[in-house]
Design a protein around this motif. Sequence first.
Motif, mmCIF file in Angstrom:
data_model
loop_
_atom_site.group_PDB
_atom_site.id
_atom_site.type_symbol
_atom_site.label_atom_id
_atom_site.label_comp_id
_atom_site.label_asym_id
_atom_site.label_seq_id
_atom_site.Cartn_x
_atom_site.Cartn_y
_atom_site.Cartn_z
ATOM 1 N N MET A 202 -12.565 -83.701 -12.605
ATOM 2 C CA MET A 202 -13.589 -84.444 -13.343
ATOM 3 C C MET A 202 -13.051 -85.800 -13.800
ATOM 4 O O MET A 202 -11.878 -85.913 -14.153
ATOM 5 N N GLU A 203 -13.923 -86.804 -13.773
ATOM 6 C CA GLU A 203 -13.515 -88.150 -14.181
ATOM 7 C C GLU A 203 -13.416 -88.247 -15.698
ATOM 8 O O GLU A 203 -14.354 -87.888 -16.422
ATOM 9 N N ALA A 204 -12.285 -88.705 -16.190
ATOM 10 C CA ALA A 204 -12.092 -88.883 -17.629
ATOM 11 C C ALA A 204 -12.612 -90.256 -18.046
ATOM 12 O O ALA A 204 -12.191 -91.275 -17.506
ATOM 13 N N PHE B 48 -14.992 -86.237 -20.645
ATOM 14 C CA PHE B 48 -15.293 -86.276 -19.219
ATOM 15 C C PHE B 48 -16.702 -86.803 -18.960
ATOM 16 O O PHE B 48 -17.609 -86.648 -19.776
ATOM 17 N N LYS B 49 -16.868 -87.420 -17.807
ATOM 18 C CA LYS B 49 -18.134 -88.023 -17.415
ATOM 19 C C LYS B 49 -19.281 -87.009 -17.489
ATOM 20 O O LYS B 49 -19.165 -85.891 -17.006
ATOM 21 N N ASP C 2 -9.723 -94.396 -17.027
ATOM 22 C CA ASP C 2 -8.398 -94.354 -16.376
ATOM 23 C C ASP C 2 -7.741 -95.724 -16.232
ATOM 24 O O ASP C 2 -6.815 -95.897 -15.440
ATOM 25 N N TYR C 3 -8.229 -96.733 -16.977
ATOM 26 C CA TYR C 3 -7.493 -97.991 -17.056
ATOM 27 C C TYR C 3 -6.212 -97.749 -17.845
ATOM 28 O O TYR C 3 -6.184 -96.925 -18.755
ATOM 29 N N VAL C 4 -5.170 -98.486 -17.536
ATOM 30 C CA VAL C 4 -3.955 -98.373 -18.330
ATOM 31 C C VAL C 4 -4.225 -98.922 -19.721
ATOM 32 O O VAL C 4 -5.160 -99.702 -19.931
ATOM 33 N N ALA C 5 -3.419 -98.513 -20.664
ATOM 34 C CA ALA C 5 -3.675 -98.844 -22.065
ATOM 35 C C ALA C 5 -3.777 -100.347 -22.304
ATOM 36 O O ALA C 5 -4.563 -100.801 -23.129
ATOM 37 N N GLN C 6 -2.990 -101.137 -21.560
ATOM 38 C CA GLN C 6 -3.004 -102.582 -21.765
ATOM 39 C C GLN C 6 -4.352 -103.202 -21.396
ATOM 40 O O GLN C 6 -4.685 -104.299 -21.832
ATOM 41 N N GLU C 7 -5.134 -102.508 -20.565
ATOM 42 C CA GLU C 7 -6.428 -103.034 -20.133
ATOM 43 C C GLU C 7 -7.592 -102.412 -20.906
ATOM 44 O O GLU C 7 -8.745 -102.591 -20.542
ATOM 45 N N SER C 8 -7.289 -101.711 -21.997
ATOM 46 C CA SER C 8 -8.325 -100.963 -22.699
ATOM 47 C C SER C 8 -9.405 -101.872 -23.287
ATOM 48 O O SER C 8 -10.578 -101.497 -23.341
ATOM 49 N N ASN C 9 -9.036 -103.081 -23.702
ATOM 50 C CA ASN C 9 -10.044 -104.000 -24.254
ATOM 51 C C ASN C 9 -11.066 -104.406 -23.197
ATOM 52 O O ASN C 9 -12.257 -104.527 -23.480
ATOM 53 N N ARG C 10 -10.609 -104.605 -21.964
ATOM 54 C CA ARG C 10 -11.532 -104.939 -20.875
ATOM 55 C C ARG C 10 -12.431 -103.740 -20.554
ATOM 56 O O ARG C 10 -13.630 -103.884 -20.311
ATOM 57 N N ALA C 11 -11.834 -102.548 -20.590
ATOM 58 C CA ALA C 11 -12.600 -101.337 -20.280
ATOM 59 C C ALA C 11 -13.624 -101.031 -21.368
ATOM 60 O O ALA C 11 -14.655 -100.417 -21.097
ATOM 61 N N ARG C 12 -13.351 -101.471 -22.596
ATOM 62 C CA ARG C 12 -14.291 -101.215 -23.701
ATOM 63 C C ARG C 12 -15.647 -101.870 -23.460
ATOM 64 O O ARG C 12 -16.631 -101.485 -24.081
ATOM 65 N N LYS C 13 -15.705 -102.855 -22.570
ATOM 66 C CA LYS C 13 -16.980 -103.514 -22.282
ATOM 67 C C LYS C 13 -17.966 -102.559 -21.613
ATOM 68 O O LYS C 13 -19.168 -102.817 -21.605
ATOM 69 N N ARG C 14 -17.441 -101.467 -21.065
ATOM 70 C CA ARG C 14 -18.318 -100.457 -20.473
ATOM 71 C C ARG C 14 -18.699 -99.384 -21.492
ATOM 72 O O ARG C 14 -19.357 -98.409 -21.144
#
Length: 302
Positions: free
Chosen positions: A1-3, A28-29, A65-77
């Motif tokens: 399952m996708e996290a 999970f999705k 599943d973005y690495v932690a350093q990219e979490s701010n970019r992923a938060r846009k979703r």
Amino acid sequence: MEAIIRTHQLEKTFKTNKGLKPLDFQLFKGEICAIIGKNGAGKSTFFKLLAGQLQPSGGEVAFFDYVAQESNRARKRMGFMIESPEFFADLTAYENLNYFRLQRGISSKEIVKKVIETVDLAQYPATRFKEYSMGMKQRLGLALTLMTGPDCLVLDEPTNGLDAKGISDIRKLLLKLNKEQNVTILISSHILSELQLVATRFVFIDKGRVIESLSSEELHNRNKKALKLVVDHPARATRVLEESFTDLKYTVLADNTLKLENHVEDAAQINRILMQHDIDVKEITTEINSLEDYFLNLEVSS
């Protein structure tokens, strides 16, 4: 399952206490996951860490599943409603959301109309925010979180202060978003009866740590309290069942009713045994505890 959300040893320490102990968590999705705990258990701290409103003392957060350093970019979703957003009292829903659209650099004007329709506020085009009921204000807050088309919503007490109608409206909206748009939802609420109606998984938190996590199906099975049977010959039925289940705990009630306090999961087998002995089972029902009952018992034992 996708996290959608994954934390590794996420923690937050304040001057006077440890708000969140090292926490490993996955969302999970497609889930509607409820975070449950009493006041001060760490729920809001956890949500604010996810939203980036607090910085962790240790550990990591990853989205999609973005690495932690990219979490701010992923938060846009993601769409976060941690505290009730501030709106302009003299503006309508459209005017308020259009302001935030421009502020956030969202090019499409149509998105404002779309989210207003999604939260059922289109029927109040000229009503100003200060004239809104509490339920309407919460729905406008949800509309704001939906403007970026999020794949996941994180909602801290979205029904706080609402009457029964407002709570029902929010519940129907969340189920609609989850089923029709496949929006994953992480939610907390002190109204456990409402969480039981919407959530597919329950995570119990106490003193900054997760003490249990279980699916709605697992909760249902654990919450089976007693089995009630209406039979034509109660005395004979109890003799037959005692031969099959030596540890049987039961009470004989009025109207030819038996109440079995254990072996609730063996309902099908019990029905079959009685029928084999020519005992007519006219009715068989299972008493179920509520989510609140389960939580209170969990608190006592933890």
